[in-house]
Enzyme design. Structure first.
Site, short mmCIF file in Angstrom:
data_model
loop_
_atom_site.label_atom_id
_atom_site.label_comp_id
_atom_site.label_asym_id
_atom_site.label_seq_id
_atom_site.Cartn_x
_atom_site.Cartn_y
_atom_site.Cartn_z
N GLU A 1 0.80 -1.23 0.00
CA GLU A 1 0.00 0.00 0.00
C GLU A 1 0.83 1.28 0.00
OE1 GLU A 1 -2.70 -0.55 3.29
OE2 GLU A 1 -3.51 -2.40 2.43
N ASN B 1 2.07 -4.61 -3.32
CA ASN B 1 0.68 -5.04 -3.12
C ASN B 1 -0.17 -3.81 -2.78
OD1 ASN B 1 -1.16 -7.34 -2.65
ND2 ASN B 1 -1.09 -6.76 -0.48
N HIS C 1 -10.36 -6.45 -2.29
CA HIS C 1 -11.39 -6.43 -1.25
C HIS C 1 -12.59 -5.71 -1.86
CE1 HIS C 1 -8.77 -7.95 1.85
NE2 HIS C 1 -7.87 -7.02 1.60
N GLU D 1 -5.83 -10.79 -1.92
CA GLU D 1 -6.60 -10.70 -0.66
C GLU D 1 -8.10 -10.71 -0.96
OE1 GLU D 1 -5.25 -7.48 1.87
OE2 GLU D 1 -3.14 -7.81 1.35
#
Ligand SMILES: *[C@@H]1O[C@H](CO)[C@@H](O)[C@H](O)[C@H]1NC(C)=O
Ligand SMILES: *[C@@H]1O[C@H](CO)[C@@H](O)[C@H](O)[C@H]1NC(C)=O
Ligand SMILES: *[C@@H]1O[C@H](CO)[C@@H](O)[C@H](O)[C@H]1NC(C)=O
Length: 332
Positions: free
Chosen positions: A146, A187, A223, A251
């Site tokens: 991130e 990521n 997500h 994820e």
């Protein structure tokens, strides 16, 4: 005042309504697919699930998790993060991460290390940029987690504020030196659809490549919210792989506002299918990881009030229609 006949009618209506309501079960999966076997049969490296140490006290959970025909890969959700591994400066504890690494190893499951550099979970004492890389990883590492704001600028944190954008290259070079065989990833979330953040991530990858800094892949967290898988997701994955890197769905979950209705569960099945189909269609999308497979251990209710039911297995480990969506996405 109610008459006796009216009372009788009321009684029978209630009596008739009650058992009916009690016997309406939520829709369930009907597929018998072995998801990891299926994913590998179309050329993916794995289908997997994240896990966390507390989950592993539930033997029914572990029995599902251990089956490498269902899950061929895992990511520890928390126990390899920096605050878990170095709670006090200079004091390293790898036990919790080792439990998951050893379990994955004995199950024949690939391991994704998660993560080396993430501003959200730094211990309080952490004030200067330092790097920590373990040699436990067996397949890949989320080296940088991130790094970007939603508007595509670099997020402010102890690393960026101290070192500027160079911290990303320092972390990647350190990870390569520590674990030469692992695939090194950045990521992030909100890069799944085309847009300023996805473009900024592609620019970052191109910039790292032009400096000779090792970058093997970009992880798309995924997500998602029911009904809101971004348009252009597959084309976006293709745009990233066109840079000469691999991509992975790292994820995945698809949350909804509770209660979970039949309609929402059906939409969720379609959403899972869209996501998996996109990865299936992109040769360098190497695999998919669920952010845990059961609603029992999902992070969603603890983070998004009133939302949940995001995983393909419910809180009692019953497979939901979403499971069928995954199987369909892999071409079952
Ligand atoms: C998957 O698990 C089975 C049963 O435990 C084991 O025999 C097999 O070696 C495992 N597969 C891999 C790739 O390790
Ligand atoms: C981008 O977003 C960050 C974080 O929300 C904010 O601090 C920054 O001012 C924004 N920059 C621009 C150019 O909008
Ligand atoms: C494991 O989870 C299931 C489903 O929630 C629950 O019914 C069971 O009691 C749990 N078992 C243990 C040993 O915690």
């Amino acid at each position: 005042m109610l008459t006796l006949p009216l009372l009788l009618v009321a009684f029978f209506c209630l009596a008739a309504a009650r058992p009916q309501a009690a016997t309406i079960a939520p829709p369930q999966s009907t597929s018998t697919a072995k998801l990891n076997t299926l994913a590998q049969s179309i050329g993916k490296l794995y289908f997997g699930s994240a896990t966390d140490n507390p989950d592993l006290t539930n033997t029914s959970y572990v029995a599902i998790f251990d089956d490498n025909t269902t899950f061929g890969q895992t990511t520890p959700t928390n126990s390899m993060k920096w605050d878990a591994t170095e709670p006090e400066q200079g004091v390293f504890t790898f036990e919790a991460g080792d439990v998951i690494a050893n379990l994955a190893n004995s199950n024949g499951q690939l391991l994704r290390g998660h993560n080396c550099v993430w501003h959200e979970q730094l211990p309080d004492w952490f004030t200067a940029a330092r790097l920590w890389v373990t040699t436990q990883a067996k397949y890949s590492w989320d080296v940088v987690n991130e790094p970007l704001n939603d508007n595509g600028t670099f997020g402010s944190d102890v690393f960026f504020d101290t070192l500027g954008v160079s911290y990303i290259g320092i972390a990647l070079n350190a990870a390569r030196a520590a674990d030469p065989n692992a695939k090194l990833y950045i990521n992030d979330f909100n890069i799944e659809g085309p847009g300023v953040k996805a473009t900024a991530m592609m620019d970052l990858v191109t910039s790292l490549q032009s400096q000779g800094i090792p970058i093997d892949g970009v992880g798309f967290q995924c997500h998602f919210i029911v009904g809101e898988v971004p348009e252009g997701f597959q084309q976006n994955l293709e745009a990233f792989t066109a840079l000469g890197i691999e991509v992975a769905i790292t994820e995945l979950d698809v949350r909804m506002t509770l209660p979970a209705t039949d309609e929402l569960l059906e939409q969720q099945k379609q959403d899972y299918q869209i996501v998996i189909s996109a990865c299936a269609a992109v040769p360098k999308c190497v695999g998919v990881t669920l952010w845990d497979f059961t609603d029992k251990f999902s992070w969603v209710p603890g983070t998004f009030a009133g939302q949940g039911a995001a995983c393909p297995w419910d809180e009692n480990f019953i497979r939901k229609p979403a499971f069928d969506g995954i199987a369909l996405g892999f071409g079952a």
